[in-house]
Design a protein around this motif. Structure first.
Motif, PDB file in Angstrom:
ATOM      1  N   UNK A  75       1.067  -1.161   0.048  1.00 42.66           N
ATOM      2  CA  UNK A  75      -0.073   0.020   0.060  1.00 42.66           C
ATOM      3  C   UNK A  75       0.936   1.190   0.005  1.00 42.66           C
ATOM      4  N   UNK A  76       0.865   1.997  -1.258  1.00 43.04           N
ATOM      5  CA  UNK A  76       1.668   3.105  -1.318  1.00 43.04           C
ATOM      6  C   UNK A  76       1.094   4.167  -1.179  1.00 43.04           C
ATOM      7  N   UNK A  77       1.517   5.246  -0.310  1.00 48.47           N
ATOM      8  CA  UNK A  77       0.893   6.547   0.010  1.00 48.47           C
ATOM      9  C   UNK A  77       1.787   7.649  -0.691  1.00 48.47           C
ATOM     10  N   UNK A  78       1.568   8.489  -1.504  1.00 51.78           N
ATOM     11  CA  UNK A  78       2.205   9.565  -2.107  1.00 51.78           C
ATOM     12  C   UNK A  78       1.822  10.819  -1.739  1.00 51.78           C
ATOM     13  N   UNK A  79       2.741  11.740  -1.447  1.00 52.04           N
ATOM     14  CA  UNK A  79       2.459  13.065  -1.192  1.00 52.04           C
ATOM     15  C   UNK A  79       1.788  13.872  -2.242  1.00 52.04           C
ATOM     16  N   UNK A  80       2.511  13.504  -3.494  1.00 49.76           N
ATOM     17  CA  UNK A  80       2.373  14.235  -4.731  1.00 49.76           C
ATOM     18  C   UNK A  80       2.332  13.364  -6.147  1.00 49.76           C
ATOM     19  N   UNK A  81       1.153  13.750  -6.970  1.00 48.77           N
ATOM     20  CA  UNK A  81       0.958  12.850  -7.841  1.00 48.77           C
ATOM     21  C   UNK A  81       2.361  12.652  -9.045  1.00 48.77           C
ATOM     22  N   UNK A  82       2.856  13.931  -9.150  1.00 44.45           N
ATOM     23  CA  UNK A  82       4.022  13.804  -9.755  1.00 44.45           C
ATOM     24  C   UNK A  82       5.288  13.192  -9.565  1.00 44.45           C
ATOM     25  N   UNK A  83       5.263  12.565  -8.360  1.00 42.05           N
ATOM     26  CA  UNK A  83       6.081  11.469  -7.697  1.00 42.05           C
ATOM     27  C   UNK A  83       5.919  10.316  -8.239  1.00 42.05           C
ATOM     28  N   UNK A  84       4.758   9.797  -8.965  1.00 43.79           N
ATOM     29  CA  UNK A  84       4.458   8.478  -9.052  1.00 43.79           C
ATOM     30  C   UNK A  84       5.605   7.843 -10.042  1.00 43.79           C
ATOM     31  N   UNK A  85       6.063   8.256 -11.119  1.00 42.81           N
ATOM     32  CA  UNK A  85       7.107   7.888 -11.780  1.00 42.81           C
ATOM     33  C   UNK A  85       8.098   7.559 -11.095  1.00 42.81           C
ATOM     34  N   UNK A  86       8.632   8.222 -10.461  1.00 44.81           N
ATOM     35  CA  UNK A  86       9.955   8.186  -9.722  1.00 44.81           C
ATOM     36  C   UNK A  86       9.876   7.012  -8.532  1.00 44.81           C
ATOM     37  N   UNK A  87       8.506   6.934  -7.848  1.00 44.98           N
ATOM     38  CA  UNK A  87       8.469   5.980  -6.916  1.00 44.98           C
ATOM     39  C   UNK A  87       8.253   4.640  -7.647  1.00 44.98           C
TER      40      UNK A  87
END
Length: 127
Positions: A75-87
């Motif tokens: 279960x991954x929780x990101x602060x910003x959508x633009x970080x999805x590719x890097x994550x």
């Protein structure tokens, strides 16, 4: 119900009202791990934080007698959508090897408790 066992790392007691991981029978539930090292250093980029979050979870899984290959769900929780590719790029280094079955996963946007954390990852593993 099977007995619950708290899993912690030596010297890593939280002092908060949660367990870093819980083993119940042959299932391990790993609380959300963030991208900070053992000294509390938090790198500024999503790739490094994702790798640290996974390494922190991996240490708890190992402490419980398992390995990363035992992970069933992330279960991954990101602060910003633009970080999805890097994550996702950092995540794939752990779970994207050819021939492996990657864990089930979902990723959501969620504000962090501490704005320095760009990602938090919780896992469920079979032992």
């Amino acid at each position: 119900m099977a007995n619950k066992e708290k899993i912690t790392l030596p010297g890593a007691e939280t002092g908060l009202c949660y367990s870093p991981a819980i083993r119940c029978g042959t299932t391990l539930y790993v609380s959300g791990q963030v991208g900070a090292d053992a000294q509390g250093n938090i790198p500024p980029d999503i790739e490094s934080q994702t790798a640290l979050a996974i390494e922190n979870a991996k240490a708890l899984i190992k402490q419980a007698g398992g390995k990363l290959e035992n992970v069933l769900m992330c279960r991954c929780f990101l602060q910003k959508a633009e970080d999805f590719d890097g994550m996702n790029a950092a995540y794939a280094k752990y779970f994207g090897k050819e021939g492996d079955i990657a864990p089930a996963r979902y990723t959501v946007l969620a504000p962090p408790v501490d704005a320095r954390y760009l990602v938090e990852i919780a896992m469920v593993a079979a032992l």
